[in-house]
Design an enzyme around this catalytic site. Structure first.
Site, PDB file in Angstrom:
ATOM      1  N   LYS A 476       5.316   5.871  39.720  1.00  0.00           N
ATOM      2  CA  LYS A 476       6.023   4.881  38.893  1.00  0.00           C
ATOM      3  C   LYS A 476       6.576   5.635  37.691  1.00  0.00           C
ATOM      4  O   LYS A 476       5.818   6.195  36.901  1.00  0.00           O
ATOM      5  CB  LYS A 476       5.051   3.789  38.457  1.00  0.00           C
ATOM      6  CG  LYS A 476       5.666   2.708  37.573  1.00  0.00           C
ATOM      7  CD  LYS A 476       4.675   1.566  37.386  1.00  0.00           C
ATOM      8  CE  LYS A 476       5.095   0.576  36.322  1.00  0.00           C
ATOM      9  NZ  LYS A 476       4.036  -0.423  36.080  1.00  0.00           N
ATOM     10  N   GLY A 529       9.454  -2.670  32.387  1.00  0.00           N
ATOM     11  CA  GLY A 529       9.966  -3.573  33.413  1.00  0.00           C
ATOM     12  C   GLY A 529      11.377  -3.156  33.762  1.00  0.00           C
ATOM     13  O   GLY A 529      11.641  -2.007  34.118  1.00  0.00           O
ATOM     14  N   ASP A 534      19.511  -0.274  37.317  1.00  0.00           N
ATOM     15  CA  ASP A 534      20.929  -0.035  37.564  1.00  0.00           C
ATOM     16  C   ASP A 534      21.089   0.756  38.843  1.00  0.00           C
ATOM     17  O   ASP A 534      20.135   1.338  39.356  1.00  0.00           O
ATOM     18  CB  ASP A 534      21.559   0.690  36.366  1.00  0.00           C
ATOM     19  CG  ASP A 534      20.856   2.008  36.065  1.00  0.00           C
ATOM     20  OD1 ASP A 534      20.974   2.943  36.876  1.00  0.00           O
ATOM     21  OD2 ASP A 534      20.165   2.103  35.023  1.00  0.00           O
ATOM     22  N   GLU A 614      -9.091 -18.248  46.804  1.00  0.00           N
ATOM     23  CA  GLU A 614      -7.914 -17.459  46.406  1.00  0.00           C
ATOM     24  C   GLU A 614      -7.870 -16.125  47.150  1.00  0.00           C
ATOM     25  O   GLU A 614      -6.802 -15.646  47.519  1.00  0.00           O
ATOM     26  CB  GLU A 614      -7.940 -17.210  44.889  1.00  0.00           C
ATOM     27  CG  GLU A 614      -7.613 -18.454  44.078  1.00  0.00           C
ATOM     28  CD  GLU A 614      -7.862 -18.249  42.585  1.00  0.00           C
ATOM     29  OE1 GLU A 614      -7.071 -18.748  41.792  1.00  0.00           O
ATOM     30  OE2 GLU A 614      -8.868 -17.586  42.221  1.00  0.00           O
TER      31      GLU A 614
HETATM   32  C1  GLA Z   1       5.531  -0.545  30.731  1.00  0.00           C
HETATM   33  C2  GLA Z   1       5.607  -0.968  32.170  1.00  0.00           C
HETATM   34  C3  GLA Z   1       4.340  -1.668  32.570  1.00  0.00           C
HETATM   35  C4  GLA Z   1       3.178  -0.724  32.364  1.00  0.00           C
HETATM   36  C5  GLA Z   1       3.146  -0.264  30.923  1.00  0.00           C
HETATM   37  C6  GLA Z   1       2.114   0.816  30.719  1.00  0.00           C
HETATM   38  O1  GLA Z   1       5.538  -1.637  29.870  1.00  0.00           O
HETATM   39  O2  GLA Z   1       6.717  -1.782  32.395  1.00  0.00           O
HETATM   40  O3  GLA Z   1       4.403  -2.070  33.906  1.00  0.00           O
HETATM   41  O4  GLA Z   1       3.300   0.372  33.228  1.00  0.00           O
HETATM   42  O5  GLA Z   1       4.391   0.258  30.499  1.00  0.00           O
HETATM   43  O6  GLA Z   1       2.083   1.278  29.436  1.00  0.00           O
END
Ligand code: GLA
Length: 729
Positions: A476, A529, A534, A614
């Site tokens: 990520k 987020g 883009d 759940e």
């Molecule tokens: C950003 C990302 C979140 C998370 C935090 C971690 O805000 O969008 O999903 O990974 O950083 O610090």
């Protein structure tokens, strides 16, 4: 052939399956835009009929043809300084200090295949799938050349544009504005739609009629931003999902972008888009070329739905790359909202274990695993495992997770550095700051100078060391602030205006290197987020975390806006805990699930905290998502309601062969004695019978598309909708 040229009339025609784009170099060599719209297969120049307009002057050689003015005619790539007083695409400061360029046609070339752009992402295609048209222009008084590039993918009704600005003279020039495209319309009363918003509320469509003068969406944050997505739609006043005309443009660029419309004196409209000139200048030294980013254009004569389908197809198939372009994405569990910074390997393993039991494919360890990182005030830049949290390093944890049958993913924020980090202590000169000024901090962090090769080399080594140290399948790539204090100690004073663009080029270079050296790793983009959502980032990362807002109700609106341009497969979307951490709202777990399924699906909570009921819901959701995965990611997406104005959000996926359709959504509020709402499906085969899986009822496509289907009776608020229709063969 999609592209044809007539050498006598110097006319060019680009035909796609449903659209046509025409331009022509006139007797003076001025390249006029003639037509973009439905296929007409006629020379549409008869529509251009001008009279003498006072204060709109004439080029010198046409001084007595007073109707002939570059200030009134539609142009393909207008430059400033020579008599077109509207917004330019190009502003060049010549070596004598004048800012003028009078671009005239000097030639063209047509070839098979799609051009690429050195150092920048661009739509790619097979030799037989696309064609390229290059039109060469030259300033009549200097050796400034411009090559306009047009790429065509006919079956998706997609035309791409980019320009190369070349200094073939003996002295240096300066670019003050070098946009990617211009589209002039002599006709029409248009609305424009920008996708605007803020952190945790991004890409909300805002539609407004064009007023005389200039309107713009202009980002200054160094990234494409939550506030000013680099995309725009111009549409007829009556345009709806299924009727009316619309033109869309999306810039494949992750830095600051400017989109401008000018509604002019003759009710003509100009649309330009490209790198934001307010944060840009470029020394165009003799012998050098400058490449603009690419703009992806499409036109639909039948409303937004077709426009979105065109964008979705081209981005899915010709922008996203790599192993995960087509293969199903793993259902993941991310620990961020479950733990924030407070975790150790035991806590993570517990979360992963429950996720594995319920059917999740991959565990993603978010922020906090490295350096001194117990809050967001320190540690960024030190990409070495924090062994007080993860004893023995990454390998024992990843091995444990692998044994549970899960893949392992990891979070980085490569472009950042905390003042309280070893990296900053060792290399303060790598952070973007202006000598003699205190830098602006955001989330207590500074940005690394990505224009520097040594910074990129450090990051390449740091990230690849981590990726090589354990079995890691996913990254990520986060980026959590806007950029200011632009200054780089490796740039000369005259070149400082180049820094924002050079930053983006540096980022792309690093992403290219890492994604090609780790082809099996799934890279997910993120910037608080969706702050860098883009088409440029999608070239490297086939999915992007759509928003830090995981509230299902808000997400229906954020994802609705996102869907106008970007495909569902690109949208990272997770089920999180309630009360939701951003809004405090409580929504049913099924409503959270159907909303998150409109994307690359996952969970972001500690599943151990759920009730047994759940947990079995989660198990069942994952089974359903796997079943629908292809339909959701490769099918056509239909917005059946507007969550901005309707009482419900309803959307639909239809398989390419129309053999099945999935309707998902949410009824926002339940009222007593509630009215029933029929919703019309779209994109089905009219004469085919479809079975609704939940109750076995059979409907024809014609009935579903004309009469619709009643939305289910709702109970409580945010009541989920799921209806799966399968063709009866
Ligand atoms: C950003 C990302 C979140 C998370 C935090 C971690 O805000 O969008 O999903 O990974 O950083 O610090």
């Amino acid at each position: 052939m999609s592209i044809t040229a007539n050498d006598q009339t110097k006319s060019f025609c680009i035909l796609t399956d449903n659209t046509e784009y025409r331009m022509k170099a006139d007797g003076n060599g001025i390249l006029k835009h003639i037509w973009y719209g439905n296929r007409v297969e006629t020379d549409m120049e008869y529509l251009l009929d001008f009279h003498d307009v006072g204060f709109s002057g004439n080029i010198y050689t046409s001084a007595h043809e007073r109707h002939y003015s570059i200030d009134t005619m539609p142009l393909e790539y207008p430059a400033s300084g020579c008599g077109d007083f509207r917004i330019p695409a190009l502003t060049v400061v010549q070596s004598d200090g004048s800012s003028a360029a009078d671009l005239r046609f000097v030639g063209y070339n047509i070839r098979k295949g799609k051009y690429s752009i050195p150092g920048l992402p661009a739509v790619y295609a097979d030799e037989n799938e696309a064609e390229t048209l290059e039109i060469y222009l030259k300033d009549i008084a200097s050796d400034l050349f411009v090559t306009l590039k047009y790429g065509v993918i006919a079956r998706y009704d997609i035309i791409t544009r980019s320009a190369v600005i070349s200094n073939k003279g003996k002295t240096d020039m300066q670019l003050e504005r070098a946009l990617s495209m211009c589209l002039d319309f002599t006709y029409g009363e248009w609305d424009r739609i920008y996708f605007t918003g803020r952190h945790t509320m991004e890409r909300i469509p805002e539609r407004a009629p064009l007023m005389h003068g200039i309107q713009e969406s202009s980002g200054m944050r160094g990234t494409s931003s939550h506030q000013h997505n680099p995309s725009v739609i111009l549409c007829s006043r009556d345009c709806t999902e299924t009727t009316g005309e619309c033109f869309g443009a999306a810039l494949m660029y992750s830095g600051s972008c400017k989109t401008q419309t000018e509604y002019g004196q003759l009710n003509e409209t100009r649309l330009v888009m490209g790198i934001n000139p307010d944060l840009f200048s470029w020394e165009l030294k003799r012998g050098e070329d400058f490449y603009t980013p690419e703009a992806i254009l499409t036109y639909s004569g039948s409303g937004f739905e077709q426009l979105s389908h065109n964008f979705h197809r081209v981005i899915r198939n010709n922008v996203c790359r790599g192993r995960y372009k087509k293969t199903e994405r793993p259902v993941l569990i991310n620990n961020w909202e479950a733990t924030y910074f407070d975790f150790d390997e035991i806590k993570l393993a517990e979360i992963a274990q429950k996720a594995a039991e319920l059917g999740v494919d991959m565990f993603v360890m978010d922020d906090g695993w490295f350096g001194k990182r117990d809050s967001d005030t320190s540690g960024l830049g030190d990409w070495v495992v924090n062994e007080s949290k993860l004893k023995g390093g990454l390998k024992p944890l990843t091995d444990k997770i692998r044994k549970m049958g899960l893949k392992f993913g990891i979070w980085f924020e490569p472009e950042m550095v905390s003042e309280d980090s070893d990296l900053f202590r060792n290399h303060p000169e790598w952070a973007i700051r202006i000598p003699g000024r205190k830098p602006s901090l955001s989330r207590c962090q500074l940005v690394l100078d990505m224009t520097r090769a040594d910074v990129r080399e450090y990051l390449y080594n740091a990230i690849s060391n981590v990726l090589n140290s354990a079995d890691i399948s996913y990254v990520k790539w986060d980026m959590n602030r806007s950029i200011c204090d632009w200054y780089s100690s490796v740039l000369k004073r005259e070149a400082m205006g180049e820094m924002p663009h050079r930053y983006v080029l540096g980022l792309y270079e690093l992403l290219e290197r890492l994604t090609s050296d780790f082809p099996d790793v799934l890279f997910e983009g993120c910037s608080g987020g969706g702050g860098r959502f883009d088409a440029g980032m999608l070239y490297y990362c086939p999915q992007i975390w759509c928003s830090d807002n995981t509230d299902a109700y808000d997400r229906t609106r954020i994802q609705y806006g996102t869907s106008f341009i970007y495909p569902i497969s690109a949208v990272g979307s997770h089920v999180s805990a309630v009360p939701n951490h951003q809004t405090g709202r409580v929504t049913p777990i099924e409503a959270r699930a159907v909303t998150a399924m409109a994307g690359s699906f996952g969970y972001e909570l500690d599943l151990n905290t759920l009730s047994d009921e759940e947990k079995s819901a989660v198990k069942n959701q994952i089974i359903r998502f796997r079943r629908y995965n292809k339909l959701i990611h490769n099918g056509d997406y239909f917005r059946l309601s507007s969550p901005l104005t309707d009482k419900f959000a309803v959307w639909q996926f239809v398989a390419e062969d129309k053999s099945e359709a999935l309707v998902h959504g949410m009824i926002y509020k339940t009222e007593s004695n509630m009215l029933r709402y029929p919703i019309r499906l779209r994109g089905l085969k009219a004469d085919t019978a479809y079975r609704l899986e939940t109750d076995g009822a059979v409907y024809t496509g014609r009935a579903l598309m004309n009469g619709g289907i009643l939305l289910p009776r709702s109970m409580g608020d945010y009541s989920p909708i799921e209806m799966h229709f399968v063709e009866i063969k």
